[in-house]
Each structure stands twice: as structure tokens, then as C-alpha cells.
Write an enzyme that holds these catalytic residues in place. Structure first.
Site, PDB file in Angstrom:
ATOM      1  N   SER A 168       3.103   5.217  -3.579  1.00 35.55           N
ATOM      2  CA  SER A 168       3.325   4.086  -2.687  1.00 35.55           C
ATOM      3  C   SER A 168       4.722   4.142  -2.070  1.00 35.55           C
ATOM      4  O   SER A 168       5.052   5.107  -1.384  1.00 35.55           O
ATOM      5  CB  SER A 168       3.067   2.776  -3.442  1.00 35.55           C
ATOM      6  OG  SER A 168       2.883   1.707  -2.560  1.00 35.55           O
ATOM      7  N   ASP A 265      -8.315   2.078  -0.256  1.00 34.81           N
ATOM      8  CA  ASP A 265      -6.920   1.660  -0.112  1.00 34.81           C
ATOM      9  C   ASP A 265      -6.640   1.314   1.346  1.00 34.81           C
ATOM     10  O   ASP A 265      -6.996   2.071   2.258  1.00 34.81           O
ATOM     11  CB  ASP A 265      -6.011   2.797  -0.574  1.00 34.81           C
ATOM     12  CG  ASP A 265      -4.533   2.441  -0.565  1.00 34.81           C
ATOM     13  OD1 ASP A 265      -4.185   1.284  -0.280  1.00 34.81           O
ATOM     14  OD2 ASP A 265      -3.723   3.349  -0.853  1.00 34.81           O
ATOM     15  N   HIS A 297      -5.754   1.297  -4.233  1.00 33.88           N
ATOM     16  CA  HIS A 297      -4.350   1.708  -4.255  1.00 33.88           C
ATOM     17  C   HIS A 297      -3.853   1.839  -5.697  1.00 33.88           C
ATOM     18  O   HIS A 297      -4.089   0.966  -6.520  1.00 33.88           O
ATOM     19  CB  HIS A 297      -3.523   0.666  -3.495  1.00 33.88           C
ATOM     20  CG  HIS A 297      -2.118   1.068  -3.221  1.00 33.88           C
ATOM     21  ND1 HIS A 297      -1.786   2.165  -2.442  1.00 33.88           N
ATOM     22  CD2 HIS A 297      -0.938   0.517  -3.604  1.00 33.88           C
ATOM     23  CE1 HIS A 297      -0.466   2.259  -2.361  1.00 33.88           C
ATOM     24  NE2 HIS A 297       0.057   1.283  -3.065  1.00 33.88           N
TER      25      HIS A 297
END
Length: 326
Positions: A168, A265, A297
Site C-alpha cells: 500500500s 481492491d 486490499h
């Protein structure tokens, strides 16, 4: 613990991640737990914390496989420099989530890992996290001649096999570390590859599945504004949009790139967009992308024993050891 202050006192509410109050107080709603460095008998991995930036009182957590497993005590191991996720504003390198993940990855891949803690927004806006991460990379490079402050790196690190990775926001940082290494090469350090897991990239114009959830898109854009309030270009700021006009992906300072995206995601299409643009850029390296079907995610951190998470772990370990699957 959640705040009992009245909602009227909230200036920015980005639940379930973070709140900012009118008096400037920041309340992080997740990612606050920490665990100490230790020997983990399950993975047979040692860890310890070191200070890499005394001026900012910043630490990294080092991980190394139990050397008693190695027949050759002088064996040099690849080095993985890892940057945690959390939208630049939550989580730490010392959370149970990342501690457990790094223990497992280090055991599977037989590498030394340096898990970097960095200053977080909004108190320290982007690019503070990137500046700190570069400081950490320079700290790692200070051990190239075997004369650095940390014996694990002096004795066991192979600086011709260095990798950067993150998930991320940490994947965003890993990308930017590769770009900076392309401009400011660290002497004696060969950054062979970068692994981006569900990278946190945005752009003013929606791509792919981003158009399907306007509410989510607005929330993510709001998170970016919180963490980088000085940006004048919003979601096309180069810190969050690596393919914006003027970016020079061809100068990425590594030879190999592995990108992971997850089918469900919100950031999936942006990861594919990055992959396509990197291939088109003239960069001389090799980029691959892996999509995990049916996953959200950072699913691999939420459910690390699921089939797709185990497959991801094995794929990363293979990448770090130059044993890529056909």
C-alpha cells in the site's frame, strides 16, 4: 481506545482509519498496537530494533534467520528493506501485523530484512515518510565495507542483492526509493529488485474499476489531502501519481519489478496502469504482475494463512532468490 469527544469537535473524519480534531489532536483508530523484537520460535527468526536516524529518533526492526540453521556461518544473505503500509498515517514497523509478516517472509526467503519505521502524517506530511526511508537506505548502505554500526549487516548482508518492498503506502515508498536510487546511486549497493504489494497510487482521472465506487474514490482522495496538504496538484501530485506527465519511469534504479494487485481492491486498476506505463517507459528492466483472484486490499496481512497469501509469500521468496517461476 476511541475518543469520547463530541463529533462537533472533529475537523476531519476518515473513519475507520483516522480522525483529526479542531484543536489539532490526531486520533488513529487502528494500527496502534506494538510488539517487542524477539526470537520467534515458530519461524526460527531473530529480530532487534536499531536507531537509524538519531535526529528524528527513528528506528528500524532487523530480522535474520537463526544462523544455527546455516551450515556456513559466513553465508551472505540478500537484504530486503521493507516499508509498512497505512496510508502514510497509521501503522508502524512494530505492529503485530508487520512483525508476524516479516518473521514469516524472512524464514521463507532466507533473507535479512530491515523493516523501516518512518514519521507519519498529518503531523509529518508527505514526503517526510519518503525522506526518512531514504535515510534508512543510506544507513543500510553504510555497512557495505563491513564497518557499519550493526553486526548483522556487517557480517551477513550481501549488498549485491538488495531489494525494496512494501504494501500500500509502503509500496508507494518502495517505488520512490527505486526512483531516487536511479538518480543518487548508493555506492556499493545493488538494488536488484522491487516488490510492490497493492501499491497506493492515485490519479486525477479515474482508471478501470475506480469509476465504479465514487464514494471510495472520494474517501481515498481525502486521505491523500490529509497526508499531503501542501500539494497543489491533488491526486496528480508525483508523490501519489508515479505516471503523471514528466515522470521518468525509465530511470527506475533496479533491474526487476514485481507488482501484486488484488481483484477486489479499489487500487487494482491503478496497479495495472502502473505496470503498463512502466513497460512502455523505455525502462530496461523486467516487470511482472500477479493478480490475486477474489481478494481485497492487503488480504495477505489480514488472512496470512489463506491459499492466495501463501502463494504470494512463496512468489516473493522466489523473486528474492532469483528463482522465478515460469
Amino acid at each position: 481506545m476511541y475518543s469520547t469527544e463530541p463529533a462537533a469537535d472533529i475537523a476531519i473524519d476518515l473513519s475507520p482509519t483516522i480522525k483529526v480534531y479542531k484543536d489539532g489532536k490526531v486520533e488513529r483508530l487502528k494500527g496502534n498496537d506494538i510488539v517487542p523484537a524477539s526470537f520467534d520460535p515458530k519461524t526460527n527468526v531473530h529480530s532487534k530494533d536499531i536507531v537509524y536516524s538519531p535526529e528524528n529518533n527513528l528506528c528500524a526492526r532487523l530480522y535474520i534467520p537463526n544462523q544455527r540453521q546455516n551450515q556456513n556461518q559466513n553465508q551472505k544473505l540478500p537484504v530486503l528493506v521493507y516499508f509498512h503500509g497505512g496510508g502514510f498515517c497509521i501503522e508502524t514497523a512494530f505492529s503485530p501485523t508487520y512483525h508476524n509478516y516479516l518473521n514469516t517472509l524472512v524464514s521463507e526467503a532466507n533473507v535479512i530484512a530491515v523493516s523501516v519505521d518512518y514519521r507519519r502524517a498529518p503531523e509529518n506530511p508527505v514526503p517526510c515518510a519518503h525522506d526518512d526511508s531514504w535515510t534508512a537506505l543510506k544507513w543500510v548502505a553504510s555497512h557495505v565495507n563491513g564497518e557499519g554500526p550493526e553486526d548483522w549487516l556487517n557480517c551477513f548482508a550481501d549488498f549485491q542483492r538488495v531489494f525494496c518492498s512494501g504494501d500500500s503506502a509502503g509500496a508507494n515508498i518502495a517505488h520512490h526509493m527505486g526512483m531516487r536510487h536511479g538518480r543518487e546511486i548508493l555506492d556499493g549497493v545493488n538494488v536488484i529488485g522491487i516488490v510492490l504489494i497493492h501499491p497506493y497510487f492515485l490519479g486525477r482521472e479515474a482508471v478501470g474499476n475506480e469509476t465504479a465506487d465514487a464514494k471510495k474514490r472520494d474517501w481515498v482522495a481525502g486521505l491523500w489531502r490529509l497526508t499531503c496538504p501542501s500539494s497543489t496538484s491533488g491526486c496528480d501530485d508525483p508523490w501519489i501519481n508515479p505516471v503523471v506527465a514528466g515522470s521518468d519511469l525509465a530511470s527506475l534504479g533496479c533491474a526487476r519489478m514485481l507488482v501484486f494487485v488484488a481483484e477486489n481492491d479499489f487500487l487494482r486498476s491503478r496497479g495495472w496502469f502502473y505496470y503498463d506505463k512502466l513497460k512502455e517507459s523505455g525502462w530496461r528492466g523486467n516487470v511482472e504482475i500477479v493478480e490475486s483472484k477474489g481478494e481485497q486490499h492487503v488480504f495477505h496481512l489480514i488472512n496470512p494463512t489463506c491459499e492466495n497469501a501463501v502463494a504470494m509469500l512463496e512468489r516473493i521468496a522466489s523473486f528474492l532468490n532469483h528463482q522465478e517461476k515460469a
